[in-house]
Design an enzyme around this catalytic site. Structure first.
Site, PDB file in Angstrom:
ATOM      1  N   SER A   1       0.838  -1.199   0.000  1.00  0.00           N
ATOM      2  CA  SER A   1       0.000   0.000   0.000  1.00  0.00           C
ATOM      3  C   SER A   1       0.871   1.246   0.000  1.00  0.00           C
ATOM      4  O   SER A   1       2.022   1.218   0.467  1.00  0.00           O
ATOM      5  CB  SER A   1      -0.886   0.002   1.253  1.00  0.00           C
ATOM      6  OG  SER A   1      -1.579   1.230   1.386  1.00  0.00           O
TER       7      SER A   1
ATOM      8  N   TYR B   1      -1.200  -0.773  10.634  1.00  0.00           N
ATOM      9  CA  TYR B   1      -1.443  -1.123   9.230  1.00  0.00           C
ATOM     10  C   TYR B   1      -0.284  -0.645   8.356  1.00  0.00           C
ATOM     11  O   TYR B   1       0.246  -1.399   7.544  1.00  0.00           O
ATOM     12  CB  TYR B   1      -2.761  -0.512   8.760  1.00  0.00           C
ATOM     13  CG  TYR B   1      -3.097  -0.845   7.324  1.00  0.00           C
ATOM     14  CD1 TYR B   1      -3.687  -2.065   7.003  1.00  0.00           C
ATOM     15  CD2 TYR B   1      -2.820   0.047   6.286  1.00  0.00           C
ATOM     16  CE1 TYR B   1      -3.996  -2.389   5.679  1.00  0.00           C
ATOM     17  CE2 TYR B   1      -3.119  -0.268   4.966  1.00  0.00           C
ATOM     18  CZ  TYR B   1      -3.708  -1.484   4.676  1.00  0.00           C
ATOM     19  OH  TYR B   1      -3.993  -1.798   3.367  1.00  0.00           O
TER      20      TYR B   1
END
Length: 254
Positions: free
Chosen positions: A137, A147
């Site tokens: 990401s 995350y």
């Protein structure tokens, strides 16, 4: 004879887009996800449209048994393409989140792709052939909680393996998309209404770009002009500013 590609998180979003791209490229599929009904539905769709055969693995990759099931299949079969796509996010501050959920994030985003790569790459080295795409990401370049940290691990490991295997014909690449129209944000109950339309990416298009970049030997694929500019800014900006922007973005999503 058709070669086999394994995709985790294969029933929706980026994972589903990869299954269709790979089937169109002439691969048979190993589909890994939790939802058995959706897995069989996807398998039938790939057969009907592309003539691709599929093996369905029902597995919760947050569990030891689920990870081991996928790992065992890779260990005992010739996998030409590995797409580590499964993932999810938590819409809470680290200091307020559930510890068990934080551990699940690490298990799905870090442990499982690491273990699947660890069992897949020796066979690829033996054959001097194969492709690994780890769906990371743009968040891997900022500081946005666990995350971001997990995705950073995946990006760095991909870059490391890309360099380690540079003298071979094996392709290892990290796909680092920005905001993409999938079920991800809905499942994470994230507030996305304020995001400008031009910041959204299309799953099929970014997957096509990622595959092209991997085959061209790129270690990192960042689809979309807007996210290429953003990553360029992140690379050049002072790190304290990057940290503030990253955390402000996470707060707005809660």
């Amino acid at each position: 004879m058709k070669k086999w590609a394994l995709v985790t998180g294969a029933t929706a979003g980026i994972g589903e887009s990869f299954t269709r791209l790979l089937a169109a490229q002439g691969f048979n599929l190993v589909l890994v996800a939790r939802d058995e009904a959706r897995l069989h539905e996807r398998a039938q769709g790939l057969k009907d449209k592309f003539g691709a055969e599929s093996v369905v693995i029902v597995a919760d990759l947050a569990t030891e048994s689920g990870c081991a099931k996928a790992e065992e299949f890779v260990k005992n079969n010739e996998i030409e393409v590995l797409i580590n796509n499964a993932g999810f996010g938590i819409n809470k501050a680290f200091t307020m989140s559930d510890l068990a959920k934080e551990e699940e994030v690490l298990k799905v985003l870090v442990r499982t792709p690491m273990r699947l790569m660890h069992v897949a790459l020796p066979g690829m080295k033996e054959r001097n052939s194969g492709t690994v795409i780890n769906v990371s990401s743009v968040a891997s370049f900022i500081a946005g909680g666990a995350y971001s940290a997990s995705k950073s691990y995946l990006t760095v490991l991909s870059e490391s393996m890309h360099t380690e295997l540079a003298a071979t014909k094996i392709k290892v690449s990290a796909l680092c998309p920005g905001f993409t129209r999938t079920e991800f944000h809905q499942r994470g109950r994230m507030k996305m209404a304020g995001l400008p339309e031009f910041m959204w990416l299309n799953s099929d298009r970014l997957v096509a770009q990622a595959w092209k970049d991997a085959q061209a030997g790129k270690a990192v694929s960042v689809p979309g002009w807007q996210y290429k500019l953003l990553v360029g800014f992140i690379t050049l900006a002072p790190r304290p500013l990057v940290r503030r922007v990253g955390m402000n973005l996470r707060v707005k999503q809660r």
